[in-house]
Design a protein around this motif. Structure first.
Motif, PDB file in Angstrom:
ATOM      1  N   ARG A 295      50.139  40.402  50.544  1.00 22.58           N
ATOM      2  CA  ARG A 295      49.420  41.664  50.664  1.00 22.58           C
ATOM      3  C   ARG A 295      49.184  42.472  49.332  1.00 22.58           C
ATOM      4  O   ARG A 295      48.808  43.337  49.285  1.00 22.58           O
ATOM      5  N   GLN A 296      49.631  41.611  48.218  1.00 24.44           N
ATOM      6  CA  GLN A 296      49.311  42.251  46.892  1.00 24.44           C
ATOM      7  C   GLN A 296      47.790  42.384  46.724  1.00 24.44           C
ATOM      8  O   GLN A 296      46.966  41.649  47.408  1.00 24.44           O
ATOM      9  N   PRO A 297      47.217  43.122  45.901  1.00 29.86           N
ATOM     10  CA  PRO A 297      45.837  43.407  45.907  1.00 29.86           C
ATOM     11  C   PRO A 297      44.964  41.976  45.493  1.00 29.86           C
ATOM     12  O   PRO A 297      45.517  41.257  44.886  1.00 29.86           O
ATOM     13  N   ASP A 298      43.806  41.930  46.266  1.00 29.62           N
ATOM     14  CA  ASP A 298      43.120  40.580  45.895  1.00 29.62           C
ATOM     15  C   ASP A 298      42.414  40.664  44.625  1.00 29.62           C
ATOM     16  O   ASP A 298      42.425  39.690  43.786  1.00 29.62           O
ATOM     17  N   VAL A 299      42.066  41.871  44.063  1.00 29.05           N
ATOM     18  CA  VAL A 299      41.433  41.930  42.749  1.00 29.05           C
ATOM     19  C   VAL A 299      41.884  43.198  42.069  1.00 29.05           C
ATOM     20  O   VAL A 299      41.656  44.446  42.676  1.00 29.05           O
ATOM     21  N   THR A 300      42.524  42.810  40.708  1.00 25.47           N
ATOM     22  CA  THR A 300      42.794  43.818  39.993  1.00 25.47           C
ATOM     23  C   THR A 300      42.163  43.730  38.911  1.00 25.47           C
ATOM     24  O   THR A 300      42.349  42.592  38.042  1.00 25.47           O
ATOM     25  N   GLN A 301      41.473  44.710  38.154  1.00 29.71           N
ATOM     26  CA  GLN A 301      40.843  44.702  36.756  1.00 29.71           C
ATOM     27  C   GLN A 301      41.175  45.778  35.801  1.00 29.71           C
ATOM     28  O   GLN A 301      41.408  46.870  36.189  1.00 29.71           O
ATOM     29  N   TYR A 302      41.271  45.508  34.704  1.00 26.07           N
ATOM     30  CA  TYR A 302      41.399  46.624  33.576  1.00 26.07           C
ATOM     31  C   TYR A 302      39.990  47.175  33.402  1.00 26.07           C
ATOM     32  O   TYR A 302      39.003  46.225  33.434  1.00 26.07           O
ATOM     33  N   LEU A 303      39.580  48.274  33.254  1.00 27.31           N
ATOM     34  CA  LEU A 303      38.544  49.010  32.978  1.00 27.31           C
ATOM     35  C   LEU A 303      38.474  49.613  31.486  1.00 27.31           C
ATOM     36  O   LEU A 303      39.179  50.482  31.207  1.00 27.31           O
ATOM     37  N   TYR A 304      37.978  49.001  30.589  1.00 25.07           N
ATOM     38  CA  TYR A 304      37.637  49.630  29.088  1.00 25.07           C
ATOM     39  C   TYR A 304      36.939  51.088  29.287  1.00 25.07           C
ATOM     40  O   TYR A 304      36.203  51.197  30.362  1.00 25.07           O
ATOM     41  N   GLY A 305      37.387  51.931  28.579  1.00 26.30           N
ATOM     42  CA  GLY A 305      36.535  53.179  28.629  1.00 26.30           C
ATOM     43  C   GLY A 305      37.612  54.095  29.657  1.00 26.30           C
ATOM     44  O   GLY A 305      38.149  55.284  29.154  1.00 26.30           O
ATOM     45  N   GLU A 306      37.987  53.522  30.625  1.00 24.78           N
ATOM     46  CA  GLU A 306      39.423  54.281  31.416  1.00 24.78           C
ATOM     47  C   GLU A 306      40.552  53.772  30.818  1.00 24.78           C
ATOM     48  O   GLU A 306      41.638  54.714  31.158  1.00 24.78           O
ATOM     49  N   GLU A 307      40.646  52.914  30.354  1.00 21.64           N
ATOM     50  CA  GLU A 307      42.087  52.219  29.731  1.00 21.64           C
ATOM     51  C   GLU A 307      43.278  52.189  30.595  1.00 21.64           C
ATOM     52  O   GLU A 307      44.276  52.322  30.523  1.00 21.64           O
TER      53      GLU A 307
ATOM     54  N   LEU B 139      43.594  38.744  38.707  1.00 18.83           N
ATOM     55  CA  LEU B 139      44.138  39.825  37.948  1.00 18.83           C
ATOM     56  C   LEU B 139      43.354  39.315  36.511  1.00 18.83           C
ATOM     57  O   LEU B 139      43.118  38.515  35.920  1.00 18.83           O
ATOM     58  N   ILE B 140      42.572  40.616  36.024  1.00 21.84           N
ATOM     59  CA  ILE B 140      42.062  40.457  34.877  1.00 21.84           C
ATOM     60  C   ILE B 140      42.407  41.610  33.763  1.00 21.84           C
ATOM     61  O   ILE B 140      42.310  42.788  34.022  1.00 21.84           O
ATOM     62  N   GLY B 141      42.874  41.133  32.822  1.00 19.58           N
ATOM     63  CA  GLY B 141      43.480  42.326  31.951  1.00 19.58           C
ATOM     64  C   GLY B 141      42.700  42.443  30.750  1.00 19.58           C
ATOM     65  O   GLY B 141      41.520  41.773  30.468  1.00 19.58           O
ATOM     66  N   PRO B 142      43.080  43.275  29.573  1.00 22.98           N
ATOM     67  CA  PRO B 142      42.265  43.683  28.475  1.00 22.98           C
ATOM     68  C   PRO B 142      42.505  42.640  27.335  1.00 22.98           C
ATOM     69  O   PRO B 142      43.036  42.992  26.139  1.00 22.98           O
ATOM     70  N   TRP B 143      42.668  41.398  27.526  1.00 25.88           N
ATOM     71  CA  TRP B 143      43.404  40.240  26.724  1.00 25.88           C
ATOM     72  C   TRP B 143      42.249  39.503  26.233  1.00 25.88           C
ATOM     73  O   TRP B 143      41.009  38.949  26.674  1.00 25.88           O
ATOM     74  N   THR B 144      42.640  38.880  24.842  1.00 25.67           N
ATOM     75  CA  THR B 144      41.949  37.729  24.453  1.00 25.67           C
ATOM     76  C   THR B 144      42.845  36.637  25.087  1.00 25.67           C
ATOM     77  O   THR B 144      43.637  36.746  25.709  1.00 25.67           O
ATOM     78  N   HIS B 145      42.730  35.553  24.483  1.00 26.84           N
ATOM     79  CA  HIS B 145      43.264  34.166  25.042  1.00 26.84           C
ATOM     80  C   HIS B 145      44.888  34.365  24.881  1.00 26.84           C
ATOM     81  O   HIS B 145      45.392  34.127  25.745  1.00 26.84           O
TER      82      HIS B 145
END
Length: 621
Positions: A367-379, A323-329
């Protein structure tokens, strides 16, 4: 841009045609190699909640004797009933190993009570040489790795332990999980590392061969500040606690911390990659991790590069999710903004993970998603089948002499551009917030969302407004031809989103010291025959010193991201000579290149360009 649009359409048609001819998925760089995990691009997040089993918690201190007589301090938090009585029953254990102070960390983290009240014992351990633990701190050194095994064995022997352990925690507490898991202790069943580093040298300490002047001093100060107070040891035995405090100051602070930072600044062998940094890199032991692992990273995290690489290193031989979010540390450590777009809070995700693998509940965590990403631009968050994106295709854009950025290659004799070499640019940028773990970003500075001040001392290359959305997902490589009037140079490459009103929002960046440009081609990541993630050697033997006026190619690693440049916006590549506090050259390099003129070439013989991993279709909301 019509040409970019055509490239995207042709890439999609090519991928579809090859898949149809083969009758199966087309292997691509970074695709899943295990062969037994189904693609999960259609998976959707399911919420998870469970009421507390117990109303309270109770904490106590313990000390664990190591093989050499050093005592390691632990803070044991157990559930309690309504009258405050500790629940006297064996329970699954969550282990968090930190370098700050378990008396402080364990008692203030809200996640502690959340897990414990739902039927877990949470054990916080001070790494050797920190908090109330004795010995010398050596920042994830191999002596501590052996301590972690003994801690697991100690937990197994406790009457409150059910013999099933999961590790949890952000940052430092995420990194230590890998060094505990490498031992493959039978009681360790699951991991939940939040914003962990992968490669100590390349991710954080010497990015591009330059010292991280923003975070490393801050972090060393934090460890030696919070970690110097042996609260539990002082309470147990005041005289013994004073001895521990003196050891922390003399051995951990003065000997290791000050000595290591001083050596790096002075340009000793610590400025090169080698056994010292390899021993502290989780990627070096990822092949030994055999337990289900849920990884959390951030697009502007300190470990923006390393966390997805850890996922890639794990996914072929164990259950892994990313899981990758729109985050700083700082934001990533707590999953700021969650729940959002169907993605639960980090505590809810971790609870489901541990309930599944420590308690054996059939709750669907796998069964939760393998990869989840935040998309800049789509927000917004999107679910993807894998990382790197299996449908990504390489798009090369050239840095043109007139400041444009296009698919058309530069012509013979095309103009070059010059940049003033100085070591302080970047202080007013998104990068400054990222590389201070998000601290500078807490200030209301306009340059945190607009890079035009930083770009005054850089050269920019910009596409025309796009005629359709451009989706980029993965690592980026900038191949820049440069020369300098000095004896050394640093090159910074930024990727920004230019809105119709002219605002230039930095998305990601990369930095490289020119003399450290040597790469190991066998370890580079390739996409459609082009390198999109170089592997620099960063060794003394591979160093290639510069002569004034010598034209050299620099393969700059721009850290991976996921973003959409929307129709009507433009993509910009900015090239500069410094990015403080992200990078500060060691003193010998700083002296050799502190002042000069850096020339960036744009012509047929020296075709500076970037290679982007582009995807045809943005997932629907």
């Amino acid at each position: 841009m019509k040409t970019i649009a055509r490239t995207l359409m042709l890439s999609a048609l090519l991928a579809a045609g090859l898949a149809a001819c083969s009758g199966s998925d087309v292997p691509s760089s970074g695709s899943n190699v295990s062969g037994d995990r189904p693609a999960q691009s259609t998976a959707r997040w399911q919420s998870y909640a469970r009421a507390a089993d117990y109303p309270g918690t109770a904490a106590e201190d313990a000390f664990i004797a190591m093989r050499d007589g050093v005592r390691i301090a632990a803070r044991v938090v157990r559930p309690s009933d309504a009258e405050g009585r500790v629940v006297d029953a064996p329970l699954p254990v969550i282990l968090t190993i930190n370098g700050y102070n378990s008396r402080l960390i364990g008692d203030v983290l809200p996640s502690t009570g959340y897990f414990v009240q739902r039927g877990y014992v949470h054990v916080f351990v001070d790494e050797r040489g920190t908090g109330s633990s004795g010995g010398k701190w050596e920042s994830f050194g191999e002596v501590s790795h052996e301590d972690f095994l003994e801690v697991l064995e100690w937990i197994d022997d406790q009457p409150w332990s059910a013999g099933r352990v999961g590790t949890w925690g952000p940052s430092y507490m995420g990194i230590t999980q890998f060094f505990a898991a490498k031992h493959q202790h039978p009681s360790l069943k699951a991991m939940f590392p939040i914003v962990p580093m992968g490669d100590a040298y390349r991710d954080i300490v010497f990015t591009g061969g330059q010292i991280n002047a923003g975070f490393i001093p801050l972090w060393v100060g934090l460890v030696n500040g919070l970690g110097a107070l042996p609260l539990a040891a002082l309470q147990e035995n005041p005289l013994g606690g004073v001895d521990v405090l003196l050891d922390h100051v003399t051995q951990s602070l003065l000997s290791f911390s000050v000595g290591t930072v001083g050596e790096a600044l002075l340009g000793t062998d610590k400025v090169y990659d080698g056994p010292f940094w390899r021993a502290r890199s989780p990627l070096e032991v990822a092949d030994r991790v055999q337990v289900p692992t849920f990884l959390v990273g951030g697009l502007n995290d300190l470990f923006q590069r390393g966390t997805p690489l850890l996922y890639e290193a794990l996914k072929g031989h164990t259950e892994a999710k990313l899981l990758i979010g729109p985050w700083t540390h700082l934001e990533g450590s707590f999953g700021g903004g969650l729940p959002a777009d169907g993605v639960p809070s980090l505590d809810a995700i971790a609870l489901q993970w541990f309930d599944r693998y420590l308690k054996g509940m059939a709750n669907g965590a796998e069964r939760q998603p393998d990869v989840t990403q935040y998309l800049y631009g789509e927000e917004r968050y999107v679910v993807e089948a894998d990382w790197p994106h299996p449908e990504a295709r390489a798009l090369r854009l050239h840095l043109r002499g007139d400041g444009s950025l296009s698919e058309e290659a530069a012509l013979p004799g095309e103009a070059s551009n010059r940049v003033l070499q100085q070591p302080v640019n970047g202080l007013c940028s998104m990068s400054a917030s990222q590389w201070t773990a998000g601290i500078i970003g807490l200030l209301p500075l306009p340059c945190a969302t607009d890079n035009r001040i930083t770009e005054l001392l850089e050269r920019t290359y910009t596409t025309p407004p796009l005629e359709r959305d451009l989706y980029v997902n993965g690592p980026i490589q900038a191949n820049v031809w440069v020369s300098t009037t000095a004896l050394e140079a640093g090159v910074v490459v930024r990727i920004t989103d230019v809105s119709p009103d002219g605002r230039s929002q930095e998305i990601t960046n990369g930095i490289l010291t020119a003399s450290m440009r040597a790469v190991d081609a066998s370890r580079a990541r390739m996409l459609d025959g082009q390198s999109i993630q170089p592997w620099h050697l960063f060794t003394e033997e591979a160093r290639q010193r510069l002569s004034p006026g010598e034209i050299v190619p620099l393969n700059v690693e721009v850290f991976p991201s996921s973003f959409v440049i929307k129709e009507g916006h433009a993509l910009r590549v900015s090239v500069g000579a410094s990015d403080l506090p992200h990078g500060l050259p060691p003193l010998p390099d700083l002296i050799r290149g502190v002042v000069g003129l850096l020339t960036v070439y744009s012509e047929a013989d020296y075709p500076s360009h970037v290679v982007l991993p582009v995807v045809e279709t943005v997932p629907a909301p």
